[in-house]
Design a protein around this motif. Structure first.
Motif, short mmCIF file in Angstrom:
data_model
loop_
_atom_site.label_atom_id
_atom_site.label_comp_id
_atom_site.label_asym_id
_atom_site.label_seq_id
_atom_site.Cartn_x
_atom_site.Cartn_y
_atom_site.Cartn_z
N ARG A 325 13.75 9.81 6.60
CA ARG A 325 14.31 8.87 5.67
C ARG A 325 14.23 7.29 6.23
O ARG A 325 14.81 6.55 5.40
N LYS A 326 13.55 7.32 7.33
CA LYS A 326 13.41 5.96 7.61
C LYS A 326 11.94 6.05 8.38
O LYS A 326 11.54 7.17 9.11
N MET A 327 11.10 5.09 8.21
CA MET A 327 9.74 5.07 8.77
C MET A 327 9.31 3.67 9.38
O MET A 327 9.87 2.61 8.81
N LYS A 328 8.85 3.90 10.50
CA LYS A 328 8.42 2.54 11.44
C LYS A 328 6.90 2.29 11.50
O LYS A 328 6.34 3.39 11.97
N LEU A 329 6.50 1.27 11.12
CA LEU A 329 4.94 1.08 10.83
C LEU A 329 4.51 0.04 11.78
O LEU A 329 5.33 -1.17 11.86
N GLN A 356 13.57 -3.96 7.74
CA GLN A 356 12.98 -5.08 8.68
C GLN A 356 11.79 -5.34 8.72
O GLN A 356 10.85 -4.44 8.76
N ILE A 357 11.36 -6.48 8.81
CA ILE A 357 9.82 -6.81 8.91
C ILE A 357 9.56 -8.19 9.90
O ILE A 357 10.42 -8.98 10.18
N GLY A 358 8.51 -7.81 10.65
CA GLY A 358 8.05 -8.95 11.76
C GLY A 358 6.63 -9.22 11.60
O GLY A 358 5.83 -8.45 11.58
N TYR A 359 6.21 -10.62 11.71
CA TYR A 359 4.70 -10.96 11.67
C TYR A 359 4.27 -11.52 12.91
O TYR A 359 4.84 -12.48 13.35
N VAL A 373 1.72 -6.58 11.64
CA VAL A 373 3.09 -6.61 10.93
C VAL A 373 3.90 -5.40 11.45
O VAL A 373 3.28 -4.28 11.27
N SER A 374 5.22 -5.66 11.70
CA SER A 374 6.17 -4.42 12.22
C SER A 374 7.07 -4.23 11.05
O SER A 374 7.40 -5.23 10.51
#
Length: 403
Positions: A325-329, A356-359, A373-374
């Motif tokens: 139900r959650k995915m971290k890429l 949530q997103i980080g560049y 990109v996380s």
């Protein structure tokens, strides 16, 4: 030796002070396990755990004898709160020695009842050694959390309530740390129904009692490591082991992932919040550790609910990842205008919600002109996650999954 008469006497002492906690049918867990499951919700007990029963019975008996000026205890938290509450009830001083790793919620819970807290040692056993020395030095009464027959008698009062609510139980599943809870429950249960199965469950990260049960002799361990801090006991008590060997029919263990899954299941499906120690019996049921006849009536003791909110947050987060139900890429892309927009458009196409997103374009691990990109995504299960993987590959993105 502890017997039913002593447990009934303990029930007279604790009645009116401890809550008679619900013993509720759990339909979802019953369907999942194939048994008729009832949950004894000691997480709803005053102080949040069953330990109040044993602590109150012990201190009440000391008060009756008149030989008490104050009490000392060692505990990871639940016994501490039981002793602190009882001492406050009787108007006597209490000093509690707790391991340095004790969750803040349990420390504050003890202090709220006016007890003095001393943090000492890496685990219960180190705190225990310091507490016994302190009690002897100050001339105070030491209240053991499990290796005491009056404490065990207090814990055994749970059985009397369970049998009044469901008279024909086939088995009782009990968390095991030091063994006081299962000793008291087993003595009462076997006296009332010799055919009932008593099943103990401990954490793999605290294996002393399980090893001792298998070897039929006390075996200590060098360390413990488990999220079930309420049963994180390093050394085996010969006192409780004697009762366990006599009355316990089956002894199982569960791993950390199984405990965490049980906490999340109880929270989400049963609307019940328990700590790690309180969840081990349900973990054993969920993961097929028990071998009982189909539709057997099974009582499971949820021993406590005093879980640290930080730990709860971590369990929920990991549980969402494990249940798809959650995915971290971590996604590699060309660092140019439009790349990030193209990436998010693909996620929109498959209905993946970004939480949530980080560049990052400056890491020394990146080639010039690349960026990473996380991103954390809310997803709807295994098939949905496979859709996300497919659309990203088709879009030309290279990615790694984080767990």
């Amino acid at each position: 030796m502890l017997d039913l008469k002593e447990i009934e006497k303990a029930y007279e002492r604790v009645s009116g002070v401890v809550h008679r906690t619900p013993f509720s049918h759990a339909p979802i867990l019953s369907q999942k396990s194939g048994y008729e499951v009832h949950l004894k919700k000691e997480n709803l007990q005053r102080t949040g755990a069953f330990k109040l029963r044993g602590a109150f019975n012990k201190i009440a008996s000391l008060m009756e004898s008149g030989d008490i000026t104050g009490v000392v205890a060692a505990s990871a938290g639940n016994h501490a709160q039981g002793v602190a509450y009882t001492a406050h009830h009787f108007g006597i001083a209490a000093t509690i020695v707790m391991p340095e790793s004790t969750p803040l919620t349990k420390i504050l819970g003890v202090k709220e009842f006016g007890a003095t807290v001393i943090l000492h040692g890496a685990n219960y056993d180190e705190a225990y050694a310091h507490a016994t020395e302190y009690a002897e030095e100050k001339g105070l009464s030491f209240v053991h959390p499990f290796a005491d027959e009056e404490v065990m008698a207090g814990q055994g009062t749970i059985t009397l309530e369970m049998f009044e609510d469901v008279k024909d139980l086939d088995a009782i599943v009990v968390p095991v740390g030091g063994g006081g809870l299962i000793s008291g429950i087993a003595v009462a249960a076997k006296a009332l129904n010799p055919d009932i199965k008593i099943i103990g469950v401990s954490a793999e990260g605290a294996p002393a009692m399980k090893k001792s049960y298998d070897a039929q002799t006390p075996i200590d361990t060098t360390s413990v490591r488990t999220i079930a801090d309420g049963i994180a006991v390093r050394d085996t008590s010969p006192v409780t082991l004697e009762y366990i060997l006599k009355y316990v029919d089956v002894f199982e263990t569960v791993c950390e992932d199984e405990i965490a899954a049980a906490i999340l299941f109880l929270l989400e499906k049963q609307k019940v919040l328990v700590e790690g120690a309180g969840a081990v019996g349900v973990a054993a049921l969920m993961h097929g550790k028990l071998k009982l006849p189909q539709n057997a009536k099974v009582g499971v003791v949820l021993s406590g609910g005093n879980i640290d909110v930080t730990m709860l947050s971590l369990i929920i987060e990991k549980g969402l990842v494990k249940s798809s139900r959650k995915m971290k890429l971590s996604v590699l892309m060309v660092d140019k205008p439009g790349s990030l927009m193209h990436f998010t458009e693909l996620l929109t196409k498959v209905g993946a919600n970004i939480v949530q997103i980080g560049y990052d374009r400056t890491s020394i691990d990146l080639e010039f002109g690349d960026a990473t990109v996380s991103v954390h995504l809310e997803t709807k299960g295994i098939e949905h996650q496979e859709q996300i993987r497919d659309v990203l590959r088709e879009g030309g993105f290279s990615f790694k999954e984080e767990y």
